[in-house]
Enzyme design. Structure first.
Site, PDB file in Angstrom:
ATOM      1  N   CYS A  36     -11.726   1.837   8.956  1.00  6.87           N
ATOM      2  CA  CYS A  36     -12.211   1.519   7.612  1.00  6.87           C
ATOM      3  C   CYS A  36     -11.045   1.349   6.647  1.00  6.87           C
ATOM      4  O   CYS A  36     -10.521   2.343   6.118  1.00  6.87           O
ATOM      5  CB  CYS A  36     -13.161   2.609   7.125  1.00  6.87           C
ATOM      6  N   CYS A  43     -11.661   2.665   3.142  1.00  7.21           N
ATOM      7  CA  CYS A  43     -11.549   4.119   2.977  1.00  7.21           C
ATOM      8  C   CYS A  43     -10.084   4.563   3.003  1.00  7.21           C
ATOM      9  O   CYS A  43      -9.699   5.456   2.249  1.00  7.21           O
ATOM     10  CB  CYS A  43     -12.265   4.860   4.111  1.00  7.21           C
ATOM     11  N   ASP A  44      -9.299   3.986   3.893  1.00  3.36           N
ATOM     12  CA  ASP A  44      -7.987   4.562   4.195  1.00  3.36           C
ATOM     13  C   ASP A  44      -6.800   3.690   3.797  1.00  3.36           C
ATOM     14  O   ASP A  44      -5.655   4.133   3.888  1.00  3.36           O
ATOM     15  CB  ASP A  44      -7.895   4.848   5.709  1.00  3.36           C
TER      16      ASP A  44
END
Ligand code: NDP
Length: 308
Positions: A133, A136-137
């Site tokens: 992701c 997200c990261d």
């Protein structure tokens, strides 16, 4: 006894909840681990109709949830872990917290989870450089090189997104042709920070405690080489979350639920499917929402017939 239990809280599950609630079926939505589904991990959703300036994925799913609750849907932060389906009869479910539920109908909207290559190093280094992701990261990888594995729309989207942070993004794809849509492929290919390694597969990830690079094999020359990177983003498609229904409803070879043509009916009477767990072709928020709507209408009709 419930009339309808909805398993999953992505765009399919919550759309089903809106329709079931408006039909006075008092639906209970079991959210699963990721309330709001995969879209909550996306930053800008540009293709959901009604949002010409794009919409944040988390905000969009929160609006779905509010709309379902406004009509009386109950949203329960718990996961269904076991299902005993009884065609045309009462189905039994168990939750992670130990609750047992009996219901006349079920809408399965469990979605699908990211696929990895299956390397030991992916497990060892998950959240230590390995991710599925970018939204997200991605911000953890400022001014360092990263790789993205895959050649679909997700790979192009993640690679393009990662150029906001990373010093360089290398897309590693097993073929010499992308699966991604033309517009997303062109956007990535025209980005000067993105490099492509065609017809290459990842053999291993270097690093014991954090990602230091990947070893790739060129399938055309059969030679290996190393790419230095700090981040490894798998963008390899998804696996449907349908395991608990194995042997109880018809599925394809990859575990996607088979639906009757022109309906959301599964092979088990009183059980309906919607969203990515039953769709390996379109897998869009808008198509999942449409499938959720169909499942709710089918469940409502089924319950009406049961009552008569
Ligand atoms: P896809 O299944 O489309 O692509 C997966 C990619 O991973 C493919 O390129 C595939 O290679 C590769 N792959 C799979 N398994 C392996 C493996 N074992 N080894 C090496 N490579 C592998 O998944 P996506 O997640 O990209 O897209 C899913 C759906 O969601 C699509 O319909 C897509 O259009 C849609 N989507 C739309 C977006 C948008 O419109 N904003 C954004 C993201 C996704 P190969 O091509 O060789 O099979």
């Amino acid at each position: 006894m419930e009339k309808v239990v909805i398993i999953g809280s992505g765009s399919a599950g919550l759309t089903a909840a809106i329709y079931c609630a408006r039909a006075n079926l008092n639906p209970k939505v079991y959210t699963g681990i990721l309330t709001g589904g995969l879209l909550t991990q996306t930053s800008d959703v540009e293709n959901f109709p009604g949002f010409p300036e794009s919409v944040n994925g988390f905000e969009l799913m929160y609006k779905f949830q509010e709309q379902a609750q406004r009509f009386g849907a109950e949203i329960i932060n718990d996961s269904i872990t076991d299902a005993q389906l009884n065609p045309g009869d009462i189905h039994k479910l168990k939750t992670a917290s130990g609750q047992e539920i009996e219901t006349e109908s079920i809408i399965i909207a469990t979605g699908a989870t990211p696929r990895y290559l299956g390397l030991d190093a992916e497990k060892r280094l998950l959240n230590h450089g390995v991710s599925a992701c970018a939204t997200c990261d991605g911000a953890f990888y400022r001014d360092v090189p990263v790789v993205v594995i895959g050649g679909g729309d997700t790979a192009m989207e993640e690679a393009t997104f990662l150029t906001k942070f990373a010093s360089k993004v290398t897309v590693i794809h097993r073929r010499d042709e992308l699966r991604a849509s033309k517009i997303m492929a062109e956007r990535a290919m025209n980005n000067p920070k993105i490099d492509f390694k065609w017809s290459c597969v990842v053999e291993d990830i270097i690093g014991e405690e954090e990602v230091g690079g990947v070893i790739i094999r060129d399938l055309k020359t059969n030679t290996t080489s190393t790419i230095n990177c700090k981040g490894y983003f798998a963008a390899l498609g998804h696996v449907p979350a349908t395991e608990m229904f194995n042997g109880q409803i018809a599925m394809d070879a990859n575990g996607f639920i088979d639906l009757d043509a022109h309906s959301s009916c599964t092979s088990c009477l009183g059980v309906f499917g919607a969203g990515d767990c039953a769709d390996h072709v379109y897998r869009q928020a808008i198509t999942a929402a449409g499938m959720g709507c169909r499942a709710a209408i089918d469940a409502e009709r089924y319950l009406q017939i049961r009552e008569t």
